[in-house]
Motif scaffolding. Sequence first.
Motif, short mmCIF file in Angstrom:
data_model
loop_
_atom_site.label_atom_id
_atom_site.label_comp_id
_atom_site.label_asym_id
_atom_site.label_seq_id
_atom_site.Cartn_x
_atom_site.Cartn_y
_atom_site.Cartn_z
N LYS A 70 -10.49 1.26 10.90
CA LYS A 70 -9.99 0.45 10.55
C LYS A 70 -9.58 -0.74 9.55
O LYS A 70 -10.82 -1.01 8.66
N PHE A 71 -8.56 -0.33 8.63
CA PHE A 71 -8.42 -0.81 7.92
C PHE A 71 -6.79 -1.60 7.66
O PHE A 71 -6.47 -0.99 8.23
N THR A 72 -6.31 -2.38 6.83
CA THR A 72 -5.28 -2.70 6.15
C THR A 72 -4.98 -2.26 4.79
O THR A 72 -5.57 -2.54 4.35
N HIS A 73 -3.72 -1.91 5.40
CA HIS A 73 -3.15 -1.21 3.21
C HIS A 73 -1.88 -1.40 3.52
O HIS A 73 -1.11 -1.22 4.33
N GLU A 74 -1.56 -1.65 2.07
CA GLU A 74 -0.44 -2.22 2.00
C GLU A 74 -0.30 -0.91 0.53
O GLU A 74 -0.77 -1.37 -0.47
N SER A 75 1.46 -0.28 0.73
CA SER A 75 1.92 0.30 -0.78
C SER A 75 2.48 -0.68 -1.35
O SER A 75 3.73 -1.07 0.14
N LEU A 76 2.55 -0.35 -2.57
CA LEU A 76 3.51 -0.84 -2.98
C LEU A 76 4.98 -0.32 -3.04
O LEU A 76 5.01 0.71 -3.41
N ALA B 101 -14.37 -0.70 -4.44
CA ALA B 101 -13.69 -2.22 -5.03
C ALA B 101 -13.11 -3.06 -3.80
O ALA B 101 -13.60 -3.01 -2.49
N PRO B 102 -12.97 -4.40 -3.49
CA PRO B 102 -13.21 -5.07 -2.70
C PRO B 102 -12.04 -5.09 -1.41
O PRO B 102 -11.84 -5.09 -0.16
N ARG B 103 -10.81 -4.15 -1.64
CA ARG B 103 -9.94 -3.78 -0.69
C ARG B 103 -9.31 -2.16 -0.35
O ARG B 103 -8.58 -1.59 0.09
N ALA B 104 -11.56 -1.89 -0.77
CA ALA B 104 -11.11 0.22 -0.89
C ALA B 104 -10.65 -0.32 0.68
O ALA B 104 -11.54 -0.68 1.79
N ASP B 105 -9.97 1.40 0.70
CA ASP B 105 -9.61 1.59 2.09
C ASP B 105 -9.85 3.07 2.38
O ASP B 105 -9.72 3.81 1.24
N PRO B 106 -9.74 3.52 3.24
CA PRO B 106 -9.92 5.56 3.21
C PRO B 106 -8.00 6.29 2.95
O PRO B 106 -8.35 6.96 1.82
N ILE B 107 -7.07 5.51 2.90
CA ILE B 107 -5.99 5.61 1.91
C ILE B 107 -6.17 5.43 0.51
O ILE B 107 -5.96 6.70 0.08
N ALA C 118 -4.32 4.95 -10.91
CA ALA C 118 -3.29 3.48 -10.72
C ALA C 118 -3.00 2.91 -9.37
O ALA C 118 -3.39 1.39 -8.83
N VAL C 119 -2.45 3.78 -8.35
CA VAL C 119 -1.84 3.42 -7.18
C VAL C 119 -3.44 3.08 -6.38
O VAL C 119 -3.26 1.93 -5.85
N ALA C 120 -4.66 3.96 -6.31
CA ALA C 120 -5.56 3.42 -5.55
C ALA C 120 -5.82 2.03 -6.35
O ALA C 120 -6.77 1.29 -4.97
N PHE C 121 -6.21 1.91 -7.46
CA PHE C 121 -6.21 0.73 -7.96
C PHE C 121 -5.74 -0.60 -7.82
O PHE C 121 -6.50 -1.35 -7.55
N ALA C 122 -4.83 -0.08 -7.51
CA ALA C 122 -3.66 -1.39 -7.56
C ALA C 122 -4.42 -1.39 -5.86
O ALA C 122 -4.20 -3.11 -5.50
N SER C 123 -3.73 -0.70 -4.72
CA SER C 123 -4.68 -1.20 -3.61
C SER C 123 -6.17 -2.13 -3.52
O SER C 123 -6.57 -2.37 -2.61
N ALA C 124 -6.74 -1.38 -3.80
CA ALA C 124 -8.46 -1.24 -3.56
C ALA C 124 -8.74 -2.94 -4.55
O ALA C 124 -9.32 -3.55 -3.91
N GLY C 125 -7.91 -2.69 -5.62
CA GLY C 125 -8.49 -4.58 -6.42
C GLY C 125 -9.46 -3.85 -7.55
O GLY C 125 -10.28 -3.09 -7.71
N SER C 126 -9.61 -4.92 -7.90
CA SER C 126 -10.77 -4.76 -9.79
C SER C 126 -12.10 -5.10 -8.43
O SER C 126 -12.22 -5.97 -8.28
N GLY C 127 -12.90 -3.75 -9.32
CA GLY C 127 -14.25 -3.56 -8.65
C GLY C 127 -15.47 -4.42 -10.11
O GLY C 127 -14.54 -4.89 -11.21
#
Length: 348
Positions: free
Chosen positions: A11-17, A180-186, A226-235
Amino acid sequence: MAGHSGTPELKFTHESLPQRVIFDSYAAAGHVAAEVDRLGARRPMLISTGTTIEVQGAVRHTEVVMHVPVEVAERARARAAAEAVDVLVAVGGGSTTGLAKAVALTTGLPIIAVPTTYAGSEATAVWGLTDGGGKTTGTDPRVLPRVVVYDAGLTLSLPVPLSVASGLNALAHCVDSMWAPRADPINRAFALEGARALNTGLPTVFDAPSDLEGRENALYGAHLAAVAFASAGSGLHHKICHVLGGLFNLPHAPTHAVLLPYVTALNEFAAPALAAAFGTPTAVEGLLSLQKRLDAPRSLRELGLNETDLPAAVDGVLPAVPAGNPAPIDRPRLAELLHRAWEGTDPR
């Protein structure tokens, strides 16, 4: 099915850049020219400290400084305005991409990024500027490069010590993305594959610097990181490194390399799958083994940080600690982590 609540992890919301990515060794110059045309640009600014590739008709800008001081960014912005620049072509490492982002932040100019290190800044919408000893970071869609051209051939001249430090910086993106704050399965899936590729590629880069396959694996892993980090945010890891870089002007990539096992030891309980990327019982064991294999820096002391600087470092980091960090952080725990990293003692 009625009464079935599903899997909590799914159960998550994921945004791809939105970004165009080209991966093609020994072909960067042609791709850059084609992408400048595709964007309809006529007056590129080539931001680069070297002459890795040439861009026809470009304004060359060579003043690139680590951590992007505000005054350096202002001079680049003024140059872009004076020359009526309509696209930025950044060829280099994280500092070069960071300067292009600083210009794009206030001008909206599109960026074509050609990375020559494994920093990963090219795949994120994160910008950073330093001013008066402090580093300010933010996220803005204007700074996300429209196009990234990955050419592993351009990394062959990167000295092995810098390759190692830069690659471990990329690995830090993978590790931090696990919690990180927005970590999700993707983004965790991207991070795990990125860590696996880096763990495979970096030892080859160390042993055989001219081997293109090792460089390609490292560059591929760095992009996923970098793609993972861009989505998950800075931990937590990146928050610490940004504060240390801004306060004490420590070298960016080596600081990441040193701190990574310490933050991982603290938080690994929240991401047990990370160990599989290294093929070791724990991720900390894998990281320590890789550090030793690559002869990477092991302490903040060897990077030039003084022991007397540690209290100020704790004061700077503590307000930046992410609220959702898996392990609770207070002043004594943070002080212990930083002191152990300063000494280079076993993080376990």
